[in-house]
Structures are given as C-alpha cells and as structure tokens.
Design a protein around this motif. Structure first.
Motif, PDB file in Angstrom:
ATOM      1  N   MET A   1       0.977  -1.124   0.095  1.00 22.45           N
ATOM      2  CA  MET A   1       0.036  -0.008  -0.097  1.00 22.45           C
ATOM      3  C   MET A   1       0.960   1.360   0.040  1.00 22.45           C
ATOM      4  SD  MET A   1      -3.491   0.050   2.271  1.00 22.45           S
ATOM      5  CE  MET A   1      -2.938  -0.735   3.754  1.00 22.45           C
ATOM      6  N   THR A   2       0.363   2.132  -0.659  1.00 22.09           N
ATOM      7  CA  THR A   2       1.121   3.501  -0.777  1.00 22.09           C
ATOM      8  C   THR A   2       0.829   4.216   0.707  1.00 22.09           C
ATOM      9  OG1 THR A   2      -0.670   4.815  -1.416  1.00 22.09           O
ATOM     10  CG2 THR A   2       0.843   3.962  -2.860  1.00 22.09           C
ATOM     11  N   PRO A   3       1.911   4.981   1.043  1.00 20.70           N
ATOM     12  CA  PRO A   3       1.480   5.896   2.502  1.00 20.70           C
ATOM     13  C   PRO A   3      -0.074   6.659   2.292  1.00 20.70           C
ATOM     14  CG  PRO A   3       3.627   6.211   1.566  1.00 20.70           C
ATOM     15  CD  PRO A   3       3.000   5.593   0.381  1.00 20.70           C
ATOM     16  N   LYS A   4      -0.381   6.975   1.334  1.00 19.31           N
ATOM     17  CA  LYS A   4      -1.768   7.758   1.002  1.00 19.31           C
ATOM     18  C   LYS A   4      -2.816   6.795   1.374  1.00 19.31           C
ATOM     19  CE  LYS A   4      -0.892  11.740  -1.734  1.00 19.31           C
ATOM     20  NZ  LYS A   4      -1.288  12.221  -2.936  1.00 19.31           N
ATOM     21  N   ASP A   5      -2.524   5.500   0.744  1.00 18.61           N
ATOM     22  CA  ASP A   5      -3.626   4.513   0.960  1.00 18.61           C
ATOM     23  C   ASP A   5      -3.640   4.005   2.473  1.00 18.61           C
ATOM     24  OD1 ASP A   5      -4.567   4.255  -1.549  1.00 18.61           O
ATOM     25  OD2 ASP A   5      -3.098   2.864  -2.225  1.00 18.61           O
ATOM     26  N   ARG A   6      -2.674   3.938   3.165  1.00 21.52           N
ATOM     27  CA  ARG A   6      -2.478   3.574   4.602  1.00 21.52           C
ATOM     28  C   ARG A   6      -3.252   4.599   5.371  1.00 21.52           C
ATOM     29  NH1 ARG A   6       2.428   3.726   6.662  1.00 21.52           N
ATOM     30  NH2 ARG A   6       3.649   4.348   4.795  1.00 21.52           N
ATOM     31  N   PHE A   7      -2.837   5.759   4.957  1.00 22.98           N
ATOM     32  CA  PHE A   7      -3.623   7.073   5.761  1.00 22.98           C
ATOM     33  C   PHE A   7      -5.173   6.827   5.619  1.00 22.98           C
ATOM     34  CE2 PHE A   7      -5.663  11.101   4.966  1.00 22.98           C
ATOM     35  CZ  PHE A   7      -5.552  11.704   6.302  1.00 22.98           C
ATOM     36  N   LYS A   8      -5.385   6.496   4.043  1.00 24.06           N
ATOM     37  CA  LYS A   8      -7.026   6.232   3.911  1.00 24.06           C
ATOM     38  C   LYS A   8      -7.506   5.327   4.603  1.00 24.06           C
ATOM     39  CE  LYS A   8      -9.658   6.745  -0.265  1.00 24.06           C
ATOM     40  NZ  LYS A   8      -9.622   6.428  -1.541  1.00 24.06           N
ATOM     41  N   THR A   9      -6.841   4.131   4.665  1.00 25.74           N
ATOM     42  CA  THR A   9      -7.370   3.095   5.396  1.00 25.74           C
ATOM     43  C   THR A   9      -7.520   3.373   6.978  1.00 25.74           C
ATOM     44  OG1 THR A   9      -6.132   1.610   4.138  1.00 25.74           O
ATOM     45  CG2 THR A   9      -6.879   0.579   6.041  1.00 25.74           C
ATOM     46  N   TYR A  10      -6.648   4.060   7.477  1.00 28.29           N
ATOM     47  CA  TYR A  10      -6.878   4.204   8.990  1.00 28.29           C
ATOM     48  C   TYR A  10      -8.234   5.304   9.145  1.00 28.29           C
ATOM     49  CZ  TYR A  10      -5.624   5.910  13.949  1.00 28.29           C
ATOM     50  OH  TYR A  10      -5.803   6.282  15.006  1.00 28.29           O
ATOM     51  N   ILE A  11      -8.241   6.303   8.326  1.00 32.83           N
ATOM     52  CA  ILE A  11      -9.044   7.497   8.622  1.00 32.83           C
ATOM     53  C   ILE A  11     -10.683   6.741   8.414  1.00 32.83           C
ATOM     54  CG2 ILE A  11     -10.239   9.609   7.704  1.00 32.83           C
ATOM     55  CD1 ILE A  11      -7.822  10.006   9.602  1.00 32.83           C
ATOM     56  N   SER A 145      -7.249  16.785   2.311  1.00 34.99           N
ATOM     57  CA  SER A 145      -8.026  17.224   0.722  1.00 34.99           C
ATOM     58  C   SER A 145      -8.259  16.227  -0.196  1.00 34.99           C
ATOM     59  CB  SER A 145      -6.902  18.119   0.238  1.00 34.99           C
ATOM     60  OG  SER A 145      -6.791  19.423   0.873  1.00 34.99           O
ATOM     61  N   ASP A 146      -7.307  15.094  -0.033  1.00 39.03           N
ATOM     62  CA  ASP A 146      -7.771  13.851  -0.803  1.00 39.03           C
ATOM     63  C   ASP A 146      -9.145  13.221  -0.584  1.00 39.03           C
ATOM     64  OD1 ASP A 146      -5.504  14.112  -2.622  1.00 39.03           O
ATOM     65  OD2 ASP A 146      -4.249  12.487  -1.523  1.00 39.03           O
ATOM     66  N   LEU A 147      -9.564  13.345   0.645  1.00 39.70           N
ATOM     67  CA  LEU A 147     -10.816  12.494   1.102  1.00 39.70           C
ATOM     68  C   LEU A 147     -12.222  13.650   1.079  1.00 39.70           C
ATOM     69  CD1 LEU A 147      -9.289  10.903   4.237  1.00 39.70           C
ATOM     70  CD2 LEU A 147      -9.461  10.015   1.945  1.00 39.70           C
ATOM     71  N   THR A 148     -11.782  14.862   1.227  1.00 43.25           N
ATOM     72  CA  THR A 148     -13.014  15.664   1.183  1.00 43.25           C
ATOM     73  C   THR A 148     -12.506  17.217   0.983  1.00 43.25           C
ATOM     74  OG1 THR A 148     -15.001  16.390   2.465  1.00 43.25           O
ATOM     75  CG2 THR A 148     -13.274  16.040   3.642  1.00 43.25           C
ATOM     76  N   ASP A 149     -13.362  17.979   0.582  1.00 45.89           N
ATOM     77  CA  ASP A 149     -12.897  19.467   0.248  1.00 45.89           C
ATOM     78  C   ASP A 149     -12.864  20.178   1.556  1.00 45.89           C
ATOM     79  OD1 ASP A 149     -12.483  21.975  -0.568  1.00 45.89           O
ATOM     80  OD2 ASP A 149     -14.513  22.488  -1.183  1.00 45.89           O
ATOM     81  N   ILE A 150     -11.547  20.421   1.920  1.00 45.82           N
ATOM     82  CA  ILE A 150     -11.299  21.457   3.012  1.00 45.82           C
ATOM     83  C   ILE A 150     -10.665  22.660   2.701  1.00 45.82           C
ATOM     84  CG2 ILE A 150     -11.177  19.584   4.936  1.00 45.82           C
ATOM     85  CD1 ILE A 150      -8.113  19.621   4.485  1.00 45.82           C
ATOM     86  N   SER A 151     -10.961  23.264   1.529  1.00 47.27           N
ATOM     87  CA  SER A 151     -10.153  24.411   1.053  1.00 47.27           C
ATOM     88  C   SER A 151     -10.521  25.624   2.207  1.00 47.27           C
ATOM     89  CB  SER A 151     -10.604  24.674  -0.213  1.00 47.27           C
ATOM     90  OG  SER A 151     -12.025  24.499  -0.460  1.00 47.27           O
ATOM     91  N   ASP A 152     -11.546  25.604   3.073  1.00 43.73           N
ATOM     92  CA  ASP A 152     -11.810  26.480   3.886  1.00 43.73           C
ATOM     93  C   ASP A 152     -10.929  26.661   4.996  1.00 43.73           C
ATOM     94  OD1 ASP A 152     -13.062  23.999   4.514  1.00 43.73           O
ATOM     95  OD2 ASP A 152     -14.301  25.050   6.053  1.00 43.73           O
TER      96      ASP A 152
END
Ligand SMILES: [Mn+2]
Length: 359
Positions: A1-11, A145-152
């Motif tokens: 798994m890429t680091p981003k995928d590991r993050f996504k899995t945790y969240i 930001s990859d999971l949802t829009d947090i531009s605010d």
C-alpha cells in the motif's frame, strides 16, 4: 500500500464508537496540524474529537504521562501530529497496547514504526522535498484534501507553514490564502508566547481559541492570547535591557555569560535575540537557575567553533550533567553546586580554543 492508501485506510476505519484523541506538538505547526485533523474528521463523519493535548517541554517522543492519559481516558485511537515518536520505538510499542496510532510528521525519520496497529506517514513518504520544508499542517491539509474538500481550512495550513519557516517552499499556496504577512507574524508570536507562559496551559488555550476563530483576524482579537504575550514580553524585555549590566563579559568580550532566573519560559527567545541581533560574532551562554539544576543554552552565529564541543568540554568532571546539540546551538544542564566549576572550565576552554586566537 502507498502511504496515502495507509492513511486512507486508517481514516475510513473510524466509527462513531471510537474514542479518539489528538496529540500535537507545542508550536504553531503542531497546533494547526491538530486543528486541520479535528475539523476534517468532523467534516467527514460529524464526529467531534473531545480530547486534544500536548506533552511537557515540547517533547517529541511519547512520555509516560501520555501513556497514562490514553489509558485512563480509554482512548482507542490516537492521532499524533508533528512529533518524532519514531525516535523512540520502545514507547510506541507501549502505547500500541492501548490505542491504534496514526502519525503524521515531518521530523527526520529514524525508525520505521509501521505495524498492524500503527500507521506512520512521514514527509519523505509523500514528497521529494526536504522534510523540514513540508510542515505537518500542510501534510494534514494535503492528506485530508484527498478525502474531502477542506479548502476553507487552508488558512490554518498557512499559519503552520509560517511557524515552521517553510514560506519559500509554499509561496503560491500562501498567496492563494491571501493572509497578509503581518497577520501571520502576529499569530505566530501569539502562539509562541502562549507556550511560554508559566503555570497556565497557554497552548491548549491557543488551540481552543484558534478552533473557534472564523478568520485569522479573530485570533488577534483574543484578549487572553494578547495578555499572555504582553506578560512574557515584559519579562523578556527586562532581561534584554539588563544584559549589559548583569551579564558577564569574558576573554576580551568574546564570551558572554548571562545568568537568569525568569518566571516564564523565555530562555530560547532571549538567547536567539542576543546572538542574532546583538552579538552574532560572540559566544553567548545563558544559565537559567532552577531549584537544584542549572539549564544551559549556548549560541554562536558565525560557527567559528562548536557550541556542542565547548559545552561537553566545560562539563568535564561534573557529575549528573549533560550537554548536546550542534555547532551554532547547544544546550544542557548541571547540578547547581557545580556552577563555579562549570564557568571556570567554560572560560578556560574558550581562552584556549585556537580558532578564536585571531579574533
Ligand atoms: Mn512542524
């Protein structure tokens, strides 16, 4: 798994039954990384994380107090931001017995602590830039930001970037957030001084005040943070004004020893101002008195010789003492009763140091 995928899995494994806490570092980057995490999880799952905290004295590896706190609060998921907990894998293992860990951090990586229980994302896992230039707040901003829009929430990342001196790396991003530089500077100061105030948890106050702020300007309106700043600054200025009279100038004024006993935590600010603004070509040693111990800070901006070597040599023969650091900056401590011996050895070392003969 890429680091981003590991993050996504945790969240994405977070459920409403979880008892989550956030542990953050004791500076602007740590606080804003914690806030971006808290607000993103609220956005994703409508879960409000009730517990956020920091460790004493800015410690970046897990302390026993933290393990006790996680245990007594029945925390089952702990998100740690802007801390180098991988520098002490043993304490991570102890913490893993109580909670699943997520680390988002940009201190230089030392041990791979990824396991079935721990997900560790370090800056070098994500971007090929110096890890010091990828603050934890910006890492959190990019990851969520990859999971949802947090531009605010981009203004929070801007505060963290500013606090960690990574402006040059993210100038376009900062431009987009359009926060005037003087405002970022003032917020950075307020967070710094909130961490210097004695006998109050000013950093947790700063976290909560920034949490409810709608805009950066709201933070500046906080009378509590402003009063922390005024209190610490008044004492800092007192020591700056008094240094010519109270500091000791040795070896043809090439070595300055300043003994202080301040109420607030201002030693690092004081020595940086003295060595950067007043004496860039001199050795400055500040000795801060405590009950039984004296804390030492040493600086020399021109790197003519090593503060680390100097302190180690000046500590020779002094029991229960310690020193460490780098060429321009080092620190340590000695037992109080060895103050005179330390000063004598320090002055002698600087006198004998051949690299200073030309000065
Ligand atoms: Mn940081």
């Amino acid at each position: 798994m890429t680091p981003k995928d590991r993050f996504k899995t945790y969240i994405t494994s977070i459920v409403p039954e979880d008892n989550i806490a956030i542990l953050h570092h004791t500076d602007a980057d740590g606080i804003t990384a914690g806030l971006i995490t808290k607000k993103s999880i609220k956005k994703l799952y409508s879960i409000t994380i009730p517990l956020h905290f920091h460790q004493k004295d800015g410690k970046v590896t897990i302390t026993k107090e933290t393990i006790d706190l996680i245990k007594s609060n029945n925390i089952n998921k702990l998100i740690i931001v802007d801390m180098a907990i991988d520098h002490d894998p043993e304490s991570v293992k102890q913490l893993e017995q109580h909670a699943k860990l997520l680390l988002i951090d940009h201190h230089k990586a030392s041990n791979n602590i990824n396991s079935k229980i721990t997900t560790a994302i370090k800056a070098e896992d994500l971007k090929d830039i110096p890890s010091s230039k990828y603050p934890a707040s910006k890492m959190c901003y990019d990851l969520f930001s990859d999971l949802t829009d947090i531009s605010d929430l981009s203004w929070l990342a801007a505060i963290g970037i500013w606090g960690d001196y990574a402006q040059s790396q993210w100038s376009d991003f900062l431009k987009k957030t359009a926060i005037p530089k003087p405002i970022l500077e003032q917020i950075d100061e307020l967070i710094f001084y909130s961490g210097s105030i004695k006998e109050k948890d000013g950093l947790t106050d700063a976290f909560n005040i920034i949490d409810i702020a709608k805009t950066p300007k709201d933070i500046l309106k906080s009378t509590r943070l402003q009063s922390y700043k005024n209190t610490v600054k008044t004492e800092l200025n007192k020591y700056l004004d008094a240094h010519k009279k109270d500091a000791q100038f040795h070896n043809n004024n090439t070595l300055i020893i300043y003994e202080i006993s301040p109420i607030h935590r201002l030693k690092s600010r004081l020595i940086n101002i003295l060595s950067q603004k007043h004496y860039p070509d001199k050795t400055i040693v500040i000795l801060e008195q405590h009950n039984n111990r004296i804390d030492i800070s040493a600086r020399r901006q021109d790197s003519k010789f090593s503060m680390n070597d100097m302190l180690k040599s000046a500590l020779e023969g002094i029991p229960n003492s310690q020193a460490g650091g780098h060429i321009p900056a080092a620190g340590g401590y000695i037992p109080k009763e060895h103050l005179e011996q330390f000063k004598k050895q320090l002055i002698a070392y600087c006198k004998e140091n051949p690299s200073l003969a030309a000065i």
